[in-house]
Enzyme design. Structure first.
Site, PDB file in Angstrom:
ATOM      1  N   TRP A   1       0.601  -1.400   0.018  1.00 17.61           N
ATOM      2  CA  TRP A   1       0.142  -0.044  -0.068  1.00 17.61           C
ATOM      3  C   TRP A   1       0.445   1.250  -0.043  1.00 17.61           C
ATOM      4  O   TRP A   1       1.824   1.514   0.821  1.00 17.61           O
ATOM      5  CB  TRP A   1      -0.957   0.016   1.361  1.00 17.61           C
ATOM      6  CG  TRP A   1      -1.411   1.299   1.569  1.00 17.61           C
ATOM      7  CD1 TRP A   1      -1.120   2.469   2.254  1.00 17.61           C
ATOM      8  CD2 TRP A   1      -2.840   1.795   1.232  1.00 17.61           C
ATOM      9  NE1 TRP A   1      -1.848   3.466   2.368  1.00 17.61           N
ATOM     10  CE2 TRP A   1      -2.969   3.030   1.635  1.00 17.61           C
ATOM     11  CE3 TRP A   1      -3.886   1.130   0.523  1.00 17.61           C
ATOM     12  CZ2 TRP A   1      -4.187   3.810   1.425  1.00 17.61           C
ATOM     13  CZ3 TRP A   1      -5.016   1.785   0.141  1.00 17.61           C
ATOM     14  CH2 TRP A   1      -5.175   3.155   0.593  1.00 17.61           C
TER      15      TRP A   1
ATOM     16  N   ARG B   1      -1.424  17.667  11.789  1.00 22.10           N
ATOM     17  CA  ARG B   1      -0.628  16.843  11.159  1.00 22.10           C
ATOM     18  C   ARG B   1       0.006  17.458   9.580  1.00 22.10           C
ATOM     19  O   ARG B   1      -0.516  18.245   9.296  1.00 22.10           O
ATOM     20  CB  ARG B   1      -1.095  15.363  10.769  1.00 22.10           C
ATOM     21  CG  ARG B   1      -2.471  15.420  10.135  1.00 22.10           C
ATOM     22  CD  ARG B   1      -2.698  13.783   9.660  1.00 22.10           C
ATOM     23  NE  ARG B   1      -4.255  13.683   9.271  1.00 22.10           N
ATOM     24  CZ  ARG B   1      -5.109  13.413   9.937  1.00 22.10           C
ATOM     25  NH1 ARG B   1      -4.840  13.397  11.245  1.00 22.10           N
ATOM     26  NH2 ARG B   1      -6.472  13.375   9.485  1.00 22.10           N
TER      27      ARG B   1
ATOM     28  N   ASN C   1       0.318   5.665   0.063  1.00 20.14           N
ATOM     29  CA  ASN C   1      -0.600   6.878  -0.232  1.00 20.14           C
ATOM     30  C   ASN C   1       0.034   8.160  -0.604  1.00 20.14           C
ATOM     31  O   ASN C   1       0.896   8.259  -1.312  1.00 20.14           O
ATOM     32  CB  ASN C   1      -1.643   7.008   1.000  1.00 20.14           C
ATOM     33  CG  ASN C   1      -1.340   7.148   2.234  1.00 20.14           C
ATOM     34  OD1 ASN C   1      -1.052   5.982   2.899  1.00 20.14           O
ATOM     35  ND2 ASN C   1      -1.580   8.001   3.041  1.00 20.14           N
ATOM     36  N   ASP C   2      -0.092   9.142   0.527  1.00 26.39           N
ATOM     37  CA  ASP C   2       0.527  10.377  -0.250  1.00 26.39           C
ATOM     38  C   ASP C   2       2.031  10.350  -0.257  1.00 26.39           C
ATOM     39  O   ASP C   2       2.774   9.653   0.301  1.00 26.39           O
ATOM     40  CB  ASP C   2       0.516  11.538   1.283  1.00 26.39           C
ATOM     41  CG  ASP C   2      -0.963  11.236   2.093  1.00 26.39           C
ATOM     42  OD1 ASP C   2      -1.479  10.601   1.541  1.00 26.39           O
ATOM     43  OD2 ASP C   2      -0.824  12.029   3.031  1.00 26.39           O
TER      44      ASP C   2
ATOM     45  N   TRP D   1      -4.466   0.289   4.083  1.00 25.67           N
ATOM     46  CA  TRP D   1      -3.601   1.236   4.703  1.00 25.67           C
ATOM     47  C   TRP D   1      -3.194   0.525   6.316  1.00 25.67           C
ATOM     48  O   TRP D   1      -3.946  -0.169   6.844  1.00 25.67           O
ATOM     49  CB  TRP D   1      -4.463   2.324   5.157  1.00 25.67           C
ATOM     50  CG  TRP D   1      -3.753   3.683   5.870  1.00 25.67           C
ATOM     51  CD1 TRP D   1      -3.114   4.684   5.483  1.00 25.67           C
ATOM     52  CD2 TRP D   1      -3.787   3.765   7.257  1.00 25.67           C
ATOM     53  NE1 TRP D   1      -2.609   5.298   6.362  1.00 25.67           N
ATOM     54  CE2 TRP D   1      -3.072   4.879   7.513  1.00 25.67           C
ATOM     55  CE3 TRP D   1      -4.345   3.104   8.374  1.00 25.67           C
ATOM     56  CZ2 TRP D   1      -2.798   5.285   8.601  1.00 25.67           C
ATOM     57  CZ3 TRP D   1      -4.001   3.666   9.638  1.00 25.67           C
ATOM     58  CH2 TRP D   1      -3.256   4.992   9.916  1.00 25.67           C
TER      59      TRP D   1
HETATM   60  C1  FRU Z   1      -3.864  11.925   3.797  1.00 33.82           C
HETATM   61  C2  FRU Z   1      -3.310  11.477   5.433  1.00 33.82           C
HETATM   62  C3  FRU Z   1      -2.660  12.481   5.898  1.00 33.82           C
HETATM   63  C4  FRU Z   1      -1.829  11.626   6.933  1.00 33.82           C
HETATM   64  C5  FRU Z   1      -1.401  10.460   6.069  1.00 33.82           C
HETATM   65  C6  FRU Z   1      -1.615   8.993   6.765  1.00 33.82           C
HETATM   66  O1  FRU Z   1      -4.005  10.820   2.914  1.00 33.82           O
HETATM   67  O2  FRU Z   1      -4.572  11.086   5.961  1.00 33.82           O
HETATM   68  O3  FRU Z   1      -3.273  13.768   6.741  1.00 33.82           O
HETATM   69  O4  FRU Z   1      -0.600  12.131   7.283  1.00 33.82           O
HETATM   70  O5  FRU Z   1      -2.373  10.618   5.077  1.00 33.82           O
HETATM   71  O6  FRU Z   1      -1.469   8.227   6.148  1.00 33.82           O
END
Ligand code: FRU
Length: 446
Positions: free
Chosen positions: A14, A153, A16-17, A41
């Site tokens: 996985w 965050r 993400n960002d 996630w």
């Molecule tokens: C955005 C987010 C951020 C966080 C991260 C956690 O997709 O929710 O705000 O830092 O992903 O994976």
């Protein structure tokens, strides 16, 4: 093979960002939110790739992993800064309040953790001593009228004159109020390590928690990007989306006025949590996470990054384009009959008011002066039901510049005034069209 050729994906599992995106010592470093054990996630690590051209990526070992009490349940998103020739990575440290007995990789409940802001310093961009070179720089916030202990965050850090500024996404409650208000908190520092609260900015009309804030100047203006939670009440689509707005921002006092109106970064609405940096040519470029509701068939990775996009402002319009150095790699002109998905292809065309193009099942057509994208034939059965996307009215001009890769199509409309990017499943190697002028296809040699 279902993997895109030039869009960054993890080798497995996985992502993400995008995180810590930066040009440092003559190459790009791109980190990303990564769960190394599964295609869903979980406890966040920072994966790491480098690239010379933002087309070919070299994968490296995990850069950040939980190692301290303050980040023992995850290293959330953040950004990079070059200071004294070293790489400073700012991120959010996550610590669960209670172990989730059923899945130690997820918190118990939405508010089941506390978040601090942390720093790790690397001397070369490759060595990350998670035991000795990490420190906490902003403690969890205890005052709900200022910010949220759990939901603060994604530090974005940059230098202004002799001061470092950190923008954090957060939410707060006005005294006596019921609802949360999304906000950005500004902290400042003289040395990048000791930080003090400076100011805040919010707009009660936009979402209720502002993830991944990014503020920068481009073409003499300040642009603000964020990913507010709960801005879309359409059960067919994701509730949170990446948006931008031009703002008045005073860097001396960190006073930012956020107007009520905003635009989606991308009208395909799959992109999330984008992050910008300055490329080797001095362009402001953006890269975003493409959310994928399901992994592609027979694949064990999920999530991908967009191509980098250059941002410019022309007559108050924000315009996005693919950098010249990437466009220059599309060299070989091909005909529609020669189209396969074996290589990335750039397609340029002008549609008439009756025009339509079908790219392997992904349809683009003009209706009621708008450009419509329809992925209904190349999507999967899942929670996300959104398959039609559209631009505002285009006043008779329907020029498209599309980048086609396995599993993803990025369509820049009218010189990038709008972009529609979609994840697609099972794209076919066929192109057909009607009422289209000046169609051209160029293949990348990659
Ligand atoms: C955005 C987010 C951020 C966080 C991260 C956690 O997709 O929710 O705000 O830092 O992903 O994976």
């Amino acid at each position: 093979m279902n993997r895109p050729h030039i869009h960054m994906t993890a080798l497995r599992n996985w992502i993400n960002d995008p995180n810590g995106f930066i040009y440092y010592k003559e190459e790009y470093h791109l980190f990303y939110q990564y769960f190394p054990y599964d295609t869903q996630w979980g406890t966040m690590h920072w994966g790491h790739v480098t690239s010379k051209d933002l087309l070919h990526f070299t994968h490296h070992p995990i850069a950040l992993y939980p190692s301290k009490e303050f980040d023992k349940n995850g290293c959330f998103s953040g950004t990079a800064l070059i200071k004294d020739d070293e790489l400073y990575l700012y991120y959010t440290g996550v610590k669960y309040l209670k172990t989730n007995e059923e899945n130690i990789h997820k918190p118990e409940g939405d508010d089941g953790f506390e978040a601090c802001q942390a720093l790790i310093v690397s001397k070369d961009g490759y060595t990350f001593d998670n035991i000795h070179d990490k420190c906490r720089v902003v403690a969890p916030i205890e005052d709900l009228t200022l910010g949220h202990k759990t939901h603060t965050r994604d530090p974005k850090v940059w230098k202004y004159k002799d001061t470092y500024i950190m923008a954090l996404g957060s939410k707060f409650k006005k005294t006596g109020a019921e609802d949360f208000v999304g906000e950005v908190l500004f902290y400042t520092s003289k040395d990048g390590k000791n930080w003090a609260y400076k100011n805040r900015s919010y707009n009660e009309k936009i979402g209720n928690m502002w993830e991944c804030p990014d503020i920068f100047d481009v073409d003499g203006r300040h642009m603000f990007i964020m990913s507010p939670e709960q801005i879309m009440y359409d059960e067919k689509n994701y509730p949170s989306h990446a948006v931008y707005t031009l703002v008045e921002f005073d860097e001396e006092t960190c006073t930012m006025h956020v107007p009520d109106t905003y635009q989606y970064i991308d009208l395909g609405l799959d992109i999330y949590a984008p992050q910008t940096t300055v490329d080797k040519d001095g362009n402001r470029i953006l890269i975003g996470w493409m959310r994928m509701p399901k992994a592609f068939e027979h694949e064990e990775w999920i999530g991908m990054m967009t191509l980098p996009r250059v941002i410019h402002i022309q007559d108050e319009n924000v315009m996005f384009s693919i950098p010249e150095y990437i466009n220059n790699e599309f060299k070989k002109e091909i005909s529609c009959d020669e189209f396969t998905l074996d290589k990335p292809v750039r397609m340029q065309a002008s549609l008439t008011a009756q025009g339509s193009i079908n790219i392997g099942g992904y349809k683009l057509y003009v209706e009621d002066d708008k450009l419509i994208a329809d992925r209904s034939d190349v999507f999967v059965d899942c929670d996300i039901k959104a398959v039609h996307f559209e631009t505002p009215k285009l006043h008779g001009q329907y020029d498209i510049d599309a980048y086609i890769d396995n599993g993803i199509i990025e369509v820049f409309v009218n010189k990038g005034k709008y972009v529609i990017t979609n994840v697609v499943y099972g794209l076919q190697p066929i192109i057909s069209y009607e009422h289209v002028e000046n169609i051209s296809l160029v293949e990348m040699n990659a």
